[in-house]
Structures are given as C-alpha cells and as structure tokens.
Enzyme design. Structure first.
Site, PDB file in Angstrom:
ATOM      1  N   TYR A  35       0.783  -1.343   0.071  1.00 49.89           N
ATOM      2  CA  TYR A  35       0.089  -0.106   0.072  1.00 49.89           C
ATOM      3  C   TYR A  35       0.950   1.311  -0.015  1.00 49.89           C
ATOM      4  CZ  TYR A  35      -3.926  -3.085   1.512  1.00 49.89           C
ATOM      5  OH  TYR A  35      -4.824  -4.014   1.631  1.00 49.89           O
ATOM      6  N   HIS A  93       0.533 -11.653   2.346  1.00 48.64           N
ATOM      7  CA  HIS A  93      -0.615 -10.798   1.631  1.00 48.64           C
ATOM      8  C   HIS A  93      -1.211 -11.979   0.504  1.00 48.64           C
ATOM      9  CE1 HIS A  93      -1.537  -6.353   0.136  1.00 48.64           C
ATOM     10  NE2 HIS A  93      -2.604  -7.273   0.003  1.00 48.64           N
TER      11      HIS A  93
END
Length: 262
Positions: A35, A93
């Site tokens: 991110y 992730h």
C-alpha cells in the site's frame, strides 16, 4: 472487529482520513507493504494521542519478500516506517505468485516474526483451504490467527469462511462493501429501509453478525462515520438468512497469478 482499511489512503489526506477514523472510534488500522502508506499509518497512530495498546495495527508482507532471509528484514523496515516496536498482526499478503517460492520458505519466516517479537499475531491473506491446511500442518493448529480475503454479500466465499472459522481462524473481509456496488440489490435495499440505514451499512452489519472482521475504507469523513455506525445495527436472524442467499460468487480481485480459488 470493525477496522479501517487504509488502501489508497496516502499523503496528508490519507493521514487525515485515518485520524478521522480513530476519532470516530475505529481501533484497528489495516495496511500493507504494497500500500506504500505504512509511514502515514504510523503518523496517524502517533498523532491520535491514543495509547499504543488501544490500536490494533495489521500489516501484510509483499510476496517479493518471501525468499529465505528476506521476510524479517522487510518487516523490520515496515516497523521503522510505522514507528512501532511491534505490529499486532502480520499477514502474508498472497500465496507466492505461481508458486515461485515454496510455501514452507515464507511460512517458516512468518512464524519467526512472531517468535522474535516483531509481530504479536500472525496470519495469511488470500489463502485457500488447501494452503491453510498445509500452513496448519507446518505451524500447528493455533498458530494462524487470521485469514483475510474478499467477502461481501455478493461474494461470500462460504466454503473458505466456514473452514477458517472451524479451525479457529478469524475471517477478515476485504472489499466488505464491494466498492459500493451493492446499492441496486433489492433485498439489501429493503433491509436497509427497515433499519433506516444504507446498503453499505447493512453489508457491514451482516459480516459482523457472521463473526467476521471487516475493513471498509473511505477518504470522506461522512462515509467513514457512516461505515462505523454499522456496528450498532442488529440484524434479525431472518435478515441474516436472507442476505446469505445473495451470494453471486462475484470476485473482484482475481489476478492471473493468484491461487486456485475454492
């Protein structure tokens, strides 16, 4: 259980959105290395004035850091960006794209992140039943605290959610309001009217009622507060059952290198 997703929340505006979330009552911030906003999350935590122990911080390890010897240094870098000594939850992730890195190589490093004190809890994201079973076999039945994956009324991932819960693994829903695309659903509209609520609030209330965590996000203060208010909505068993019939298997996040979904 109701967290604030930070995807897309970058720069001063991103920090402001996170501060609004914390002022509203959220106590769970979800970020990731990919991110590129861990620094902003750390700034929001520091500027909030809240005790560190009152904010649950999650980050996710990017698959590029899965080769042996790479995961822990990357997590230490994340902690530096967050200005924290420890995160509450570290997730993988994704499974390694196209199985480029053997599962054991990065699962073992994830366990080391917990044993070394860098992360209080560990978990996974976008892991299938098969991958969960393999991970549990490697680390033990109580090691994995969380599995985060796409889940909302139109993408309920029931087999995976049920399996995760059966193993004591908390489900966290990303895209819990499906990018705001649920508004035309007549059943959700009817339920929303009975609660004087929005369709997005009903989606979040459904997920919380199922025992899941949810991490909606927004950059708009009014929407941040609106999503948080969903935690006060109590759906009836009939409404929950009605929403459960709306599953369309409509997956929005589906990279070609992703796992073979359940």
């Amino acid at each position: 259980m109701l967290g604030f997703g930070t995807y897309g929340r970058r720069g001063p505006e991103g920090v402001d959105a996170m501060l609004t979330a914390l002022e509203t009552g959220y106590r769970h911030l979800d970020t990731a290395q990919d991110y590129e906003n861990e620094t902003e999350v750390g700034q929001a935590v520091a500027r909030s004035g809240l005790p560190r122990e009152s904010i649950f911080v999650t980050t996710k390890i990017a698959p590029r850091h899965y080769p042996r010897g790479s995961l822990l240094p990357s997590l230490r870098e994340s902690l530096d960006k967050l200005s924290l000594d420890q995160v509450d939850l570290t997730l993988l992730h994704w499974p390694s794209p196209n199985d480029e890195v053997p599962l054991a190589h990065y699962v073992e490093q994830l366990a080391e992140a917990r044993s070394s004190g860098l992360s209080r809890l560990i978990g996974v994201s976008n892991f299938t039943i098969d991958l969960l079973e393999q991970t549990i076999a490697m680390l033990g039945k109580d090691a994995i605290a969380n599995n985060q994956f796409e889940l909302n009324p139109h993408m309920q991932n029931k087999r995976l959610a049920d399996f995760s819960q059966s193993k004591g693994i908390l489900v966290t829903c990303y895209l819990p309001i499906a990018h705001g695309t649920l508004g035309d659903d007549p059943i959700l509209q009817d339920i929303a009217r009975t609660h004087d609520a929005t369709v997005a609030q009903i989606a979040i209330a459904f997920e919380l009622a199922k025992g899941y965590a949810a991490i909606p996000t927004s950059g708009k203060p009014e929407r941040i507060r609106e999503n948080y208010a969903a935690s006060k909505i109590v759906l009836t068993p009939q409404q929950i059952a009605s929403i459960a019939t709306l599953d369309q298997g409509k997956r929005r996040i589906d990279p070609e290198w992703g796992p073979k979904w359940d």
